[in-house]
Enzyme design. Sequence first.
Site, PDB file in Angstrom:
ATOM      1  CG  ASN A   1      13.038  -4.880   6.537  1.00 54.72           C
ATOM      2  OD1 ASN A   1      14.146  -5.032   6.061  1.00 54.72           O
ATOM      3  ND2 ASN A   1      12.180  -3.970   6.089  1.00 54.72           N
TER       4      ASN A   1
ATOM      5  CG  HIS B   1       6.435  -8.314   5.402  1.00 53.82           C
ATOM      6  ND1 HIS B   1       6.319  -8.271   6.769  1.00 53.82           N
ATOM      7  CD2 HIS B   1       7.054  -7.157   5.049  1.00 53.82           C
ATOM      8  CE1 HIS B   1       6.835  -7.137   7.224  1.00 53.82           C
ATOM      9  NE2 HIS B   1       7.297  -6.444   6.200  1.00 53.82           N
TER      10      HIS B   1
ATOM     11  CB  ILE C   1      -0.973  -0.019   1.209  1.00 55.46           C
ATOM     12  CG1 ILE C   1      -2.207   0.805   0.918  1.00 55.46           C
ATOM     13  CG2 ILE C   1      -0.303   0.438   2.489  1.00 55.46           C
ATOM     14  CD1 ILE C   1      -3.362   0.532   1.864  1.00 55.46           C
TER      15      ILE C   1
ATOM     16  CG  HIS D   1      14.852  -0.289   8.709  1.00 53.48           C
ATOM     17  ND1 HIS D   1      14.717   1.014   9.102  1.00 53.48           N
ATOM     18  CD2 HIS D   1      16.174  -0.508   8.560  1.00 53.48           C
ATOM     19  CE1 HIS D   1      15.914   1.573   9.190  1.00 53.48           C
ATOM     20  NE2 HIS D   1      16.816   0.662   8.875  1.00 53.48           N
ATOM     21  CD  GLN D   2       9.288  -7.869  11.431  1.00 53.18           C
ATOM     22  OE1 GLN D   2      10.162  -8.150  12.252  1.00 53.18           O
ATOM     23  NE2 GLN D   2       8.404  -8.752  11.022  1.00 53.18           N
TER      24      GLN D   2
END
Length: 140
Positions: free
Chosen positions: A85, A98, A34, A91-92
């Site tokens: 990540n 995913h 998104i 940075h997750q």
Amino acid sequence: MASLASCIFCKIIKGEIPSMKLLETESVFAFMDIGPIAKGHCLVIPKHHAAKLTDLPDDQMADILPTIKKLAAATGAENYNILQNNGRPAHQVVDHVHFHIIPKPADAGDKEGLVIGWPTQKDLSKDDINKIFEEMKSKL
Ligand code: 5GP
Ligand code: ZN
């Protein structure tokens, strides 16, 4: 399939949150990101809820690679990054495993796709690396 009531990606898999679904198999779901950083940026997720890749049972990975291959081809991108990540400092943001598929147009520079500044090498001597190597090996 394990799932977490509050997990947005589990909700996307169940259809409780709408998504632009690209592909679905018994164990994998793929949809458009998104907040894309490139045209064609999409996500491949195992249906099994696990926060980090290392939490995921081995048998939940089987469909991931074939799905990535199909989607990478569908973007038409010759060049792309696969990003995965694990943990906030890494940075997750969404705690459901995913894989990002991020096309990188040849002439994009830092305007589109993943921009990687390869970090400066750590100041580790050969001795230091050897110590780490021995420590890691002892845990395998
Ligand atoms: P992370 O930083 O955790 O590796 O990336 C999470 C990704 O999930 C981001 O690229 C973000 O745009 C995407 N994302 C977050 N929430 C949603 C959502 O509700 N729907 C979709 N399609 N993507 C989302
Ligand atoms: Zn989940």
